[in-house]
Motif scaffolding. Sequence first.
Motif, PDB file in Angstrom:
ATOM      1  N   HIS A 276       0.874  -1.329   0.019  1.00 51.23           N
ATOM      2  CA  HIS A 276       0.038   0.102  -0.017  1.00 51.23           C
ATOM      3  C   HIS A 276       0.959   1.215   0.074  1.00 51.23           C
ATOM      4  O   HIS A 276       1.840   1.326   0.284  1.00 51.23           O
ATOM      5  N   ASP A 277       0.477   2.319  -0.345  1.00 50.70           N
ATOM      6  CA  ASP A 277       1.122   3.674  -0.766  1.00 50.70           C
ATOM      7  C   ASP A 277       1.752   4.180   0.691  1.00 50.70           C
ATOM      8  O   ASP A 277       2.571   4.707   0.985  1.00 50.70           O
ATOM      9  N   GLU A 278       0.910   3.810   1.830  1.00 46.52           N
ATOM     10  CA  GLU A 278       1.277   4.284   3.194  1.00 46.52           C
ATOM     11  C   GLU A 278       2.547   3.699   3.539  1.00 46.52           C
ATOM     12  O   GLU A 278       3.340   4.011   4.386  1.00 46.52           O
ATOM     13  N   ILE A 279       2.950   2.472   3.083  1.00 50.65           N
ATOM     14  CA  ILE A 279       4.227   1.927   3.370  1.00 50.65           C
ATOM     15  C   ILE A 279       5.182   2.101   2.165  1.00 50.65           C
ATOM     16  O   ILE A 279       5.162   1.712   0.961  1.00 50.65           O
ATOM     17  N   PRO A 280       6.249   2.728   2.784  1.00 52.44           N
ATOM     18  CA  PRO A 280       7.239   3.190   1.802  1.00 52.44           C
ATOM     19  C   PRO A 280       8.027   1.915   1.042  1.00 52.44           C
ATOM     20  O   PRO A 280       8.202   0.607   1.715  1.00 52.44           O
ATOM     21  N   ALA A 281       8.523   2.040  -0.101  1.00 52.44           N
ATOM     22  CA  ALA A 281       9.290   1.009  -0.785  1.00 52.44           C
ATOM     23  C   ALA A 281      10.664   0.860  -0.165  1.00 52.44           C
ATOM     24  O   ALA A 281      11.279   1.889  -0.018  1.00 52.44           O
ATOM     25  N   TRP A 282      11.416  -0.310  -0.427  1.00 52.45           N
ATOM     26  CA  TRP A 282      12.614  -0.526   0.221  1.00 52.45           C
ATOM     27  C   TRP A 282      13.570   0.553  -0.679  1.00 52.45           C
ATOM     28  O   TRP A 282      14.389   1.049  -0.108  1.00 52.45           O
ATOM     29  N   ASP A 283      13.375   0.445  -1.805  1.00 49.74           N
ATOM     30  CA  ASP A 283      14.510   1.273  -2.689  1.00 49.74           C
ATOM     31  C   ASP A 283      14.073   2.903  -2.562  1.00 49.74           C
ATOM     32  O   ASP A 283      14.950   3.593  -2.961  1.00 49.74           O
ATOM     33  N   ASP A 284      13.223   3.208  -2.020  1.00 49.90           N
ATOM     34  CA  ASP A 284      12.968   4.659  -1.613  1.00 49.90           C
ATOM     35  C   ASP A 284      13.683   5.250  -0.365  1.00 49.90           C
ATOM     36  O   ASP A 284      13.634   6.296   0.157  1.00 49.90           O
ATOM     37  N   MET A 285      14.058   4.118   0.403  1.00 47.63           N
ATOM     38  CA  MET A 285      14.904   4.687   1.703  1.00 47.63           C
ATOM     39  C   MET A 285      16.051   5.044   1.542  1.00 47.63           C
ATOM     40  O   MET A 285      16.878   4.652   0.674  1.00 47.63           O
ATOM     41  N   PRO A 286      16.577   5.988   2.372  1.00 45.20           N
ATOM     42  CA  PRO A 286      17.783   6.683   2.104  1.00 45.20           C
ATOM     43  C   PRO A 286      19.077   5.796   2.389  1.00 45.20           C
ATOM     44  O   PRO A 286      18.930   4.569   3.013  1.00 45.20           O
TER      45      PRO A 286
END
Length: 771
Positions: A276-286
């Motif tokens: 779901h959109d509320e959960i960030p993707a791993w690739d989007d984490m710094p």
Amino acid sequence: MRHTTYDAKDPETSYPPIEPLLPPVGAPNVLVVLLDDVGFGASSAFGGPCHTPVAERLASAGLRFNRFHTTALCAPTRQALLTGRNHHSVGMGSITETATSAPGNSSVRPNTKAPLAMTLKLNGYSTAQFGKCHEVPVWQSSPMGPFDAWPSAGGGFETFYGFIGGENNQYDPALYNGTTPVEPPATAEEGYHLTEDLADRACAWVRQQKALMPDRPFFMYFAPGATHAPHHVPLEWADKYAGQFAQGWDALREQTLARQKELGVVPQDAVLTPRHDEIPAWDDMPDELRPVLERQMEVYAGFLEHTDHHVGRVVDAIDDLGVLDNTIIYYIVGDNGASAEGTTQGAFNEMANFNGMAALETPEFMVAKMNEFGTPSSYNHYAVGWAWALNSPFQWTKQVASHWGGTRNGTIVHWPEGIDDPGGLRSQFAHVIDIAPTILEAAGLPEPTNVNGVQQSPMEGTSMLYSFRGQDEPERHDLQYFEMFANRGVYHKGWSAVTKHRTPWVMVGGDLPAFDDDVWELYDGNDDYSQARNLAAEHPQMLAKLQRLWLIEAVKYNVLPMDDRTAERLVPESAGRPTLVHGTSQLFYPGMGRLSENSVMSIKNKSFSVTAEISVPEGKAAHGVLIAQGGRFGGWALYAREGKVKFVYNVLGIHSFAVEAEVLIPSGTHQVRMEFAYDGGGLAKGGDVTLYHDGTAVGSGRVEMTQPMVFSADETTDIGYESGTTVADDYTSRTSHFTGKLHWVQIDLGLDDHDHYIDPDERFRIAMAQQ
């Protein structure tokens, strides 16, 4: 009428022998193991990445249940398990900290719904509980009780060793033996860990039980605080997983589903539900945060394996006694889905987020603290993404009772004398309320109609015994409602209709929809195991039918009125529940201790003073704690050090502010006083500190910031000493006892109360995160 003789030696003297009360011949022993905050896709027994060899061993000789359900939250699941009734039926619609006066949310179990342990005890079982108890109403959780809802009083357990509340420090817990506060038998430096201590106690108890009462079966409830946050585990267990989670949570879900299919614990056509959109993707984490995120998961995996190991010690103790074959073991891998209460980046000290101070935990700070995760200096939790991954293949997480990610927990039943299909899989729908009637049927005991003179309402669960010997037996529990903070749904004969009302980790800001505006989804579980294909548009009539069923069940079991209020549920007066704290002054006496935060008036966001009357012997320097609240991860203390009074305010274990008197406390009887003048203008501000002897100023200083919401989820307030971890590093819990004579301590609140600055949703978030 019996003839009464004068002399016992008279041949006509005759009385029948006293016969001990025992259950029917062959009644099995029972061990119920309930882990905390473990998702369906976490344990290797159900295809997860965390090694649980004990669970696998029990499953290979027993049964795996892949459609077993909980309530999506800890206290409701536990009360439902222990009573065989739905959680609203026994007043536990949510956690005790948000109880209201509505019957379904009061946190008070009616005496018409006696717990299983009481029934078994009254029928000759020995009963014991080890671990977590979160079913005590908050106004009854102080050391003064009343103890009606405590395990070893009204709960039916003859022995209890564990903690009261939602979570605890695994290295320095606040423990009770029965209803008496006790200190852990060792320190973290000496190798102490709560799960190991609980297993030690459980093994000792069951050995003694069989040694002294071999003809009497036992009912043991083993409910460790693991794997609830804080994720505390000796590092050798975490280090075993080094480098195993570099792929991130999105890939982990795919790997887990593949293992689940290989094991056969999910159907081959099961589909992985989308993120779901509320959960960030791993690739989007710094990039700089990813090593920290990996370490969070390594620590958690070690924590779960460590817990499984100590469950194994209890099982082995039963085996060594030669009674394992006739012991029903329920190994319930989680009281709800994995917890998404650790924010999107996780936390080194979850108290920072609870206090709205998560900004202090910058990526640089997290990296610097990475090697401390899991140790006594941390109070850590993993990121939302890991929780979602550990609920594979389902949607959502803990608190979301509408979807299987919140409520489906892998469960193993081991009972060689009652199962003739070792290693089998069972897919009949089951719920935690089914355990109590199953155990009673297995023991040959009817459901009680009266307990201690009180007429009982029927249990609401369905015995699972039919499924133990029948893989293809049609399911008998074919209707079940779910509801938690208006996240709700209903299951009926394979179909489920669900609607999510609230996202667990989004508790501040945003308007919740009206209940009638919630969007319902429809799933056909007969060919969609994971709730991946929403059929609401294709089958509107089926959806309407199930919505009506949900409403009927909700009326039947006290779910209504639904309650998504925030601030009102945290204020006892508006919620309609009692409170221990009244007025603007509170007096304490030496020896009082283990007082939970809701047992002590709040000094947050306001001016306050602390006064203590003490006597110092002639020629001796005073030392030790007068009053301390909180501990290593946040709190304050007024104490004497080398004869001088000192005040320390500890902000989250990150910043510490100390003010010390310039002169020694004179010998004789005196009053020492600390006044804190709050700066005002909002939350978490600082203030000026002045120290006094008998009204004469003897020192002053500054506290630059304060904690606005909560000091600790498990640390307490103590008078004349400090239990648990310590606020200051000038002393230890063992050296904290005041060396003079302490007569009394009093807290007085100032008038500049800034609590009104706290957003109502923020108060609710804090309460929800601590369970």
